[in-house]
Design a protein around this motif. Structure first.
Motif, PDB file in Angstrom:
ATOM      1  N   ASP A  69       0.856  -1.189   0.000  1.00 45.93           N
ATOM      2  CA  ASP A  69       0.000   0.000   0.000  1.00 45.93           C
ATOM      3  C   ASP A  69       0.893   1.240   0.000  1.00 45.93           C
ATOM      4  O   ASP A  69       0.755   2.144   0.819  1.00 45.93           O
ATOM      5  N   ALA A  70       1.841   1.250  -0.933  1.00 44.96           N
ATOM      6  CA  ALA A  70       2.932   2.222  -0.922  1.00 44.96           C
ATOM      7  C   ALA A  70       2.474   3.672  -0.996  1.00 44.96           C
ATOM      8  O   ALA A  70       3.017   4.522  -0.310  1.00 44.96           O
ATOM      9  N   LYS A  71       1.490   3.976  -1.800  1.00 45.79           N
ATOM     10  CA  LYS A  71       1.079   5.378  -1.922  1.00 45.79           C
ATOM     11  C   LYS A  71       0.557   5.888  -0.586  1.00 45.79           C
ATOM     12  O   LYS A  71       0.877   6.993  -0.171  1.00 45.79           O
ATOM     13  N   LYS A  72      -0.199   5.080   0.098  1.00 46.95           N
ATOM     14  CA  LYS A  72      -0.721   5.475   1.412  1.00 46.95           C
ATOM     15  C   LYS A  72       0.429   5.587   2.416  1.00 46.95           C
ATOM     16  O   LYS A  72       0.512   6.543   3.181  1.00 46.95           O
ATOM     17  N   ALA A  73       1.327   4.610   2.413  1.00 43.72           N
ATOM     18  CA  ALA A  73       2.449   4.621   3.355  1.00 43.72           C
ATOM     19  C   ALA A  73       3.343   5.839   3.137  1.00 43.72           C
ATOM     20  O   ALA A  73       3.762   6.489   4.086  1.00 43.72           O
ATOM     21  N   ARG A  74       3.625   6.155   1.876  1.00 40.21           N
ATOM     22  CA  ARG A  74       4.502   7.289   1.578  1.00 40.21           C
ATOM     23  C   ARG A  74       3.847   8.615   1.920  1.00 40.21           C
ATOM     24  O   ARG A  74       4.529   9.610   2.118  1.00 40.21           O
ATOM     25  N   ALA A  75       2.519   8.669   2.003  1.00 36.75           N
ATOM     26  CA  ALA A  75       1.832   9.915   2.327  1.00 36.75           C
ATOM     27  C   ALA A  75       1.927  10.229   3.818  1.00 36.75           C
ATOM     28  O   ALA A  75       1.737  11.364   4.226  1.00 36.75           O
ATOM     29  N   GLY A  76       2.223   9.232   4.625  1.00 35.78           N
ATOM     30  CA  GLY A  76       2.285   9.436   6.067  1.00 35.78           C
ATOM     31  C   GLY A  76       3.485  10.261   6.497  1.00 35.78           C
ATOM     32  O   GLY A  76       4.525  10.255   5.842  1.00 35.78           O
ATOM     33  N   ASP A  77       3.344  10.977   7.586  1.00 36.71           N
ATOM     34  CA  ASP A  77       4.430  11.819   8.104  1.00 36.71           C
ATOM     35  C   ASP A  77       5.665  11.014   8.454  1.00 36.71           C
ATOM     36  O   ASP A  77       6.781  11.484   8.287  1.00 36.71           O
ATOM     37  N   TRP A  78       5.499   9.786   8.952  1.00 35.33           N
ATOM     38  CA  TRP A  78       6.647   8.997   9.381  1.00 35.33           C
ATOM     39  C   TRP A  78       7.633   8.780   8.242  1.00 35.33           C
ATOM     40  O   TRP A  78       8.829   8.969   8.400  1.00 35.33           O
ATOM     41  N   PHE A  79       7.117   8.401   7.075  1.00 33.17           N
ATOM     42  CA  PHE A  79       8.012   8.142   5.950  1.00 33.17           C
ATOM     43  C   PHE A  79       8.661   9.429   5.454  1.00 33.17           C
ATOM     44  O   PHE A  79       9.777   9.411   4.959  1.00 33.17           O
ATOM     45  N   LYS A  80       7.971  10.542   5.592  1.00 29.24           N
ATOM     46  CA  LYS A  80       8.541  11.811   5.131  1.00 29.24           C
ATOM     47  C   LYS A  80       9.659  12.290   6.053  1.00 29.24           C
ATOM     48  O   LYS A  80      10.578  12.948   5.614  1.00 29.24           O
ATOM     49  N   THR A  81       9.553  11.990   7.319  1.00 32.26           N
ATOM     50  CA  THR A  81      10.548  12.508   8.258  1.00 32.26           C
ATOM     51  C   THR A  81      11.543  11.446   8.701  1.00 32.26           C
ATOM     52  O   THR A  81      12.739  11.595   8.500  1.00 32.26           O
ATOM     53  N   GLU A  82      11.072  10.376   9.270  1.00 35.60           N
ATOM     54  CA  GLU A  82      11.957   9.366   9.859  1.00 35.60           C
ATOM     55  C   GLU A  82      12.867   8.694   8.840  1.00 35.60           C
ATOM     56  O   GLU A  82      14.053   8.529   9.084  1.00 35.60           O
ATOM     57  N   MET A  83      12.313   8.309   7.723  1.00 41.06           N
ATOM     58  CA  MET A  83      13.113   7.567   6.751  1.00 41.06           C
ATOM     59  C   MET A  83      14.167   8.435   6.085  1.00 41.06           C
ATOM     60  O   MET A  83      15.145   7.933   5.552  1.00 41.06           O
ATOM     61  N   ASN A  84      13.965   9.735   6.086  1.00 38.02           N
ATOM     62  CA  ASN A  84      14.913  10.632   5.439  1.00 38.02           C
ATOM     63  C   ASN A  84      15.708  11.468   6.437  1.00 38.02           C
ATOM     64  O   ASN A  84      16.437  12.367   6.037  1.00 38.02           O
ATOM     65  N   TYR A  85      15.566  11.173   7.703  1.00 37.87           N
ATOM     66  CA  TYR A  85      16.266  11.924   8.743  1.00 37.87           C
ATOM     67  C   TYR A  85      17.752  11.558   8.751  1.00 37.87           C
ATOM     68  O   TYR A  85      18.117  10.387   8.723  1.00 37.87           O
ATOM     69  N   ASP A  86      18.587  12.568   8.801  1.00 36.01           N
ATOM     70  CA  ASP A  86      20.035  12.365   8.853  1.00 36.01           C
ATOM     71  C   ASP A  86      20.541  12.849  10.203  1.00 36.01           C
ATOM     72  O   ASP A  86      20.710  14.056  10.402  1.00 36.01           O
ATOM     73  N   PRO A  87      20.792  11.939  11.151  1.00 36.13           N
ATOM     74  CA  PRO A  87      21.241  12.372  12.475  1.00 36.13           C
ATOM     75  C   PRO A  87      22.611  13.040  12.450  1.00 36.13           C
ATOM     76  O   PRO A  87      22.929  13.843  13.321  1.00 36.13           O
ATOM     77  N   VAL A  88      23.423  12.760  11.445  1.00 37.05           N
ATOM     78  CA  VAL A  88      24.747  13.373  11.366  1.00 37.05           C
ATOM     79  C   VAL A  88      24.616  14.886  11.188  1.00 37.05           C
ATOM     80  O   VAL A  88      25.360  15.660  11.793  1.00 37.05           O
TER      81      VAL A  88
END
Length: 165
Positions: A69-88
């Motif tokens: 259900d990729a389109k729905k999953a990618r619309a969520g805030d978690w994928f927008k922030t957590e998956m692309n977060y760079d702690p460095v």
């Protein structure tokens, strides 16, 4: 790292763990970027007969289900922030005193690699007031044998005391 350790715990070989991890990275890359849908879908289809696939699919982050259900999953805030977060990037900006505590038996994060990245990043950025402590035998939550790791509370108290007085 965590999911690979979970597969190891289920008895899968290192080769199987590597295959499953490669698939996870490919699906994560699609979910994080939106690029490579067909390649990720094809990789999932090729992996379905693998011995490890059902275990991977059942992992509680529901990565494979999220892909379905990729389109729905990618619309969520978690994928927008957590998956692309760079702690460095955040570490480079850090100016406050910092205390990093790790369990030596942490199965969720790669402790040696994490410590190396923190130390290198803060040192290169000129940050000098940081402490890194690893508690042998402790897990991700800093428990060892069902109790807080020996020295944990004392470490925190002493670290704060040195900065408040």
């Amino acid at each position: 790292f965590y999911w690979a350790n979970e597969l190891r715990g289920e008895g899968f070989s290192e080769a199987e763990v590597a295959e499953a991890s490669a698939l996870r990275r490919q699906v994560w890359a699609y979910l994080a970027s939106g690029a490579g849908y067909e390649q990720a879908k094809s990789a999932i289809d090729r992996a379905k007969p693998k011995r490890w696939f059902d275990t991977l699919r059942a992992q509680h982050d529901d990565l494979i289900g999220s892909f379905a259900d990729a389109k729905k999953a990618r619309a969520g805030d978690w994928f927008k922030t957590e998956m692309n977060y760079d702690p460095v990037a955040t570490l480079r900006k850090l100016t406050a005193p910092a205390l990093f505590l790790f369990g030596g038996d942490d199965q969720l994060v790669p402790v040696p690699r994490s410590v190396e990245i923190i130390r290198q990043t803060l040192t290169r950025s000129g940050h000098r007031d940081f402490t890194i402590k690893i508690f042998p035998g402790a897990d991700h939550q800093l428990y060892a044998g069902g109790v807080l790791a020996p020295g944990y509370e004392e470490t925190m108290k002493e670290w704060v005391r040195r900065r408040v007085n």
